[in-house]
Design a protein around this motif. Structure first.
Motif, PDB file in Angstrom:
ATOM      1  N   ASN A 102       0.829  -1.202   0.000  1.00  0.00           N
ATOM      2  CA  ASN A 102       0.000   0.000   0.000  1.00  0.00           C
ATOM      3  C   ASN A 102       0.863   1.252   0.000  1.00  0.00           C
ATOM      4  OD1 ASN A 102       0.512   0.704   2.855  1.00  0.00           O
ATOM      5  ND2 ASN A 102      -0.786  -1.079   3.312  1.00  0.00           N
ATOM      6  N   ALA A 103       0.200   2.396  -0.185  1.00  0.00           N
ATOM      7  CA  ALA A 103       0.900   3.669  -0.258  1.00  0.00           C
ATOM      8  C   ALA A 103       1.525   4.055   1.073  1.00  0.00           C
ATOM      9  CB  ALA A 103      -0.053   4.762  -0.740  1.00  0.00           C
ATOM     10  N   ASP A 104       1.025   3.504   2.174  1.00  0.00           N
ATOM     11  CA  ASP A 104       1.581   3.827   3.486  1.00  0.00           C
ATOM     12  C   ASP A 104       2.833   3.010   3.815  1.00  0.00           C
ATOM     13  OD1 ASP A 104      -0.382   5.747   4.021  1.00  0.00           O
ATOM     14  OD2 ASP A 104      -1.744   4.236   4.836  1.00  0.00           O
ATOM     15  N   ASN A 105       2.810   1.689   3.545  1.00  0.00           N
ATOM     16  CA  ASN A 105       4.002   0.895   3.878  1.00  0.00           C
ATOM     17  C   ASN A 105       5.079   1.020   2.800  1.00  0.00           C
ATOM     18  OD1 ASN A 105       3.469  -1.072   1.821  1.00  0.00           O
ATOM     19  ND2 ASN A 105       2.443  -2.441   3.266  1.00  0.00           N
ATOM     20  N   ARG A 106       4.691   1.478   1.615  1.00  0.00           N
ATOM     21  CA  ARG A 106       5.612   1.763   0.506  1.00  0.00           C
ATOM     22  C   ARG A 106       6.474   0.564   0.108  1.00  0.00           C
ATOM     23  NH1 ARG A 106       5.649   6.564   3.686  1.00  0.00           N
ATOM     24  NH2 ARG A 106       4.739   8.300   2.540  1.00  0.00           N
ATOM     25  N   GLN A 107       6.033  -0.634   0.472  1.00  0.00           N
ATOM     26  CA  GLN A 107       6.812  -1.827   0.148  1.00  0.00           C
ATOM     27  C   GLN A 107       6.680  -2.170  -1.337  1.00  0.00           C
ATOM     28  OE1 GLN A 107       5.100  -4.439   3.171  1.00  0.00           O
ATOM     29  NE2 GLN A 107       7.055  -4.387   4.246  1.00  0.00           N
ATOM     30  N   MET A 108       7.690  -2.887  -1.826  1.00  0.00           N
ATOM     31  CA  MET A 108       7.720  -3.363  -3.207  1.00  0.00           C
ATOM     32  C   MET A 108       7.935  -4.866  -3.182  1.00  0.00           C
ATOM     33  SD  MET A 108      10.146  -0.371  -4.696  1.00  0.00           S
ATOM     34  CE  MET A 108      10.917  -0.005  -3.121  1.00  0.00           C
ATOM     35  N   LEU A 109       7.466  -5.530  -4.219  1.00  0.00           N
ATOM     36  CA  LEU A 109       7.647  -6.974  -4.306  1.00  0.00           C
ATOM     37  C   LEU A 109       8.367  -7.302  -5.605  1.00  0.00           C
ATOM     38  CD1 LEU A 109       6.881  -9.530  -2.637  1.00  0.00           C
ATOM     39  CD2 LEU A 109       4.967  -9.811  -4.225  1.00  0.00           C
ATOM     40  N   TRP A 110       9.447  -8.094  -5.483  1.00  0.00           N
ATOM     41  CA  TRP A 110      10.163  -8.600  -6.662  1.00  0.00           C
ATOM     42  C   TRP A 110       9.565  -9.959  -6.995  1.00  0.00           C
ATOM     43  CZ3 TRP A 110      12.287  -8.424 -11.032  1.00  0.00           C
ATOM     44  CH2 TRP A 110      13.068  -9.450 -11.539  1.00  0.00           C
ATOM     45  N   VAL A 111       8.973 -10.046  -8.202  1.00  0.00           N
ATOM     46  CA  VAL A 111       8.396 -11.283  -8.720  1.00  0.00           C
ATOM     47  C   VAL A 111       9.271 -11.692  -9.908  1.00  0.00           C
ATOM     48  CG1 VAL A 111       6.349 -12.361  -9.720  1.00  0.00           C
ATOM     49  CG2 VAL A 111       6.088 -10.517  -8.021  1.00  0.00           C
ATOM     50  N   PRO A 112      10.110 -12.723  -9.758  1.00  0.00           N
ATOM     51  CA  PRO A 112      11.066 -13.083 -10.805  1.00  0.00           C
ATOM     52  C   PRO A 112      10.396 -13.683 -12.038  1.00  0.00           C
ATOM     53  CG  PRO A 112      11.579 -14.199  -8.723  1.00  0.00           C
ATOM     54  CD  PRO A 112      10.237 -13.582  -8.579  1.00  0.00           C
ATOM     55  N   PRO A 113      11.123 -13.733 -13.157  1.00  0.00           N
ATOM     56  CA  PRO A 113      10.623 -14.466 -14.319  1.00  0.00           C
ATOM     57  C   PRO A 113      10.327 -15.908 -13.899  1.00  0.00           C
ATOM     58  CG  PRO A 113      12.631 -13.258 -14.872  1.00  0.00           C
ATOM     59  CD  PRO A 113      12.461 -13.163 -13.387  1.00  0.00           C
ATOM     60  N   GLY A 114       9.291 -16.502 -14.494  1.00  0.00           N
ATOM     61  CA  GLY A 114       8.921 -17.875 -14.145  1.00  0.00           C
ATOM     62  C   GLY A 114       7.756 -17.941 -13.182  1.00  0.00           C
ATOM     63  N   PHE A 115       7.184 -16.805 -12.850  1.00  0.00           N
ATOM     64  CA  PHE A 115       6.065 -16.727 -11.928  1.00  0.00           C
ATOM     65  C   PHE A 115       4.846 -16.114 -12.609  1.00  0.00           C
ATOM     66  CE2 PHE A 115       9.488 -17.325  -9.083  1.00  0.00           C
ATOM     67  CZ  PHE A 115       8.979 -17.721  -7.854  1.00  0.00           C
ATOM     68  N   ALA A 116       3.665 -16.546 -12.184  1.00  0.00           N
ATOM     69  CA  ALA A 116       2.441 -15.838 -12.539  1.00  0.00           C
ATOM     70  C   ALA A 116       2.239 -14.768 -11.469  1.00  0.00           C
ATOM     71  CB  ALA A 116       1.254 -16.789 -12.564  1.00  0.00           C
ATOM     72  N   HIS A 117       1.602 -13.681 -11.844  1.00  0.00           N
ATOM     73  CA  HIS A 117       1.440 -12.548 -10.930  1.00  0.00           C
ATOM     74  C   HIS A 117       0.030 -11.986 -11.027  1.00  0.00           C
ATOM     75  CE1 HIS A 117       1.460  -8.153 -10.209  1.00  0.00           C
ATOM     76  NE2 HIS A 117       2.039  -8.565  -9.096  1.00  0.00           N
ATOM     77  N   GLY A 118      -0.508 -11.576  -9.885  1.00  0.00           N
ATOM     78  CA  GLY A 118      -1.808 -10.921  -9.870  1.00  0.00           C
ATOM     79  C   GLY A 118      -1.991 -10.117  -8.601  1.00  0.00           C
ATOM     80  N   PHE A 119      -3.037  -9.274  -8.597  1.00  0.00           N
ATOM     81  CA  PHE A 119      -3.329  -8.503  -7.394  1.00  0.00           C
ATOM     82  C   PHE A 119      -4.815  -8.237  -7.275  1.00  0.00           C
ATOM     83  CE2 PHE A 119      -2.339  -5.262 -10.584  1.00  0.00           C
ATOM     84  CZ  PHE A 119      -3.349  -4.314 -10.408  1.00  0.00           C
ATOM     85  N   TYR A 120      -5.243  -8.013  -6.034  1.00  0.00           N
ATOM     86  CA  TYR A 120      -6.633  -7.723  -5.681  1.00  0.00           C
ATOM     87  C   TYR A 120      -6.670  -6.397  -4.932  1.00  0.00           C
ATOM     88  CZ  TYR A 120     -11.100  -8.086  -3.235  1.00  0.00           C
ATOM     89  OH  TYR A 120     -12.352  -7.826  -2.732  1.00  0.00           O
ATOM     90  N   VAL A 121      -7.548  -5.485  -5.359  1.00  0.00           N
ATOM     91  CA  VAL A 121      -7.630  -4.158  -4.761  1.00  0.00           C
ATOM     92  C   VAL A 121      -8.506  -4.203  -3.510  1.00  0.00           C
ATOM     93  CG1 VAL A 121      -8.264  -1.744  -5.128  1.00  0.00           C
ATOM     94  CG2 VAL A 121      -7.308  -3.082  -7.027  1.00  0.00           C
ATOM     95  N   THR A 122      -7.911  -3.872  -2.361  1.00  0.00           N
ATOM     96  CA  THR A 122      -8.629  -3.896  -1.089  1.00  0.00           C
ATOM     97  C   THR A 122      -9.099  -2.503  -0.660  1.00  0.00           C
ATOM     98  OG1 THR A 122      -6.562  -3.715   0.142  1.00  0.00           O
ATOM     99  CG2 THR A 122      -7.393  -5.941  -0.289  1.00  0.00           C
TER     100      THR A 122
END
Length: 181
Positions: A102-122
């Motif tokens: 989120n915009a408050d924790n400002r964290q980032m996630l590294w998702v390497p090649p070879g992975f499927a990726h998705g997100f859900y808006v809370t």
């Protein structure tokens, strides 16, 4: 920047040091030399920015012939971000990890090649930005179904079924999906 390997060690949660005062804040969002040390030798070639409303689920996307590593972050709102290991030779094949970005924790996630990726808006809405290690290739798009029983992703659904695209609703099960060697 703090780099934390998750349950699937190739997926890395990055927490920046934020310097703030009554004027605002400053943070470094990317430093190539540190990224290489903690995540591997990857070069980013494309940056993307999307905006989605509450309850929207995007994914689980991947490219097979032109796999994309993604460094993802949220600059407005909040999402639950998921990476699924699709490397058949990996000890964590078919497993997933998730993180609340989120915009408050400002964290980032590294998702390497070879992975499927998705997100859900809370949140009410979210702006999602990500760097990719390869270009988007429309003819190389694949999708896992967000609700595949074999994956059993614990999405933090706020109310009923998420809002998905017609394409994402047609996503494959893990058992039927083409995967990486």
């Amino acid at each position: 920047m703090n780099y934390e390997r998750l349950a699937i060690p190739d997926v890395v949660l990055m927490t920046p040091r934020v310097f703030g005062d009554d004027r605002g804040f400053f943070m470094e969002t990317f430093r190539h030399s540190e990224f290489v040390k903690h995540c591997g030798e990857h070069t980013f070639v494309q940056d993307n920015h999307s905006k989605s409303g509450h309850g929207i689920l995007r994914g689980l996307h991947y490219q097979l012939r032109q796999p994309q590593g993604k460094l993802v972050r949220v600059t407005h709102g909040e999402v639950y971000d998921v990476a699924v290991d699709l490397r058949r030779s990996s000890p964590t094949f078919g497993q997933w990890v998730g993180a609340l970005l989120n915009a408050d924790n400002r964290q980032m996630l590294w998702v390497p090649p070879g992975f499927a990726h998705g997100f859900y808006v809370t949140s009410e809405e979210a702006e999602f930005q990500y760097k990719c290690t390869d270009y988007y290739a429309p003819g190389d798009e694949y999708s896992l179904h967000w609700n595949d029983a074999e994956l059993a992703i614990d999405w933090p659904l706020v109310s009923g079924e998420p809002i998905t695209s017609a394409k994402d609703e047609q996503g494959s099960s893990l058992a039927d999906a083409p995967v990486f060697d």
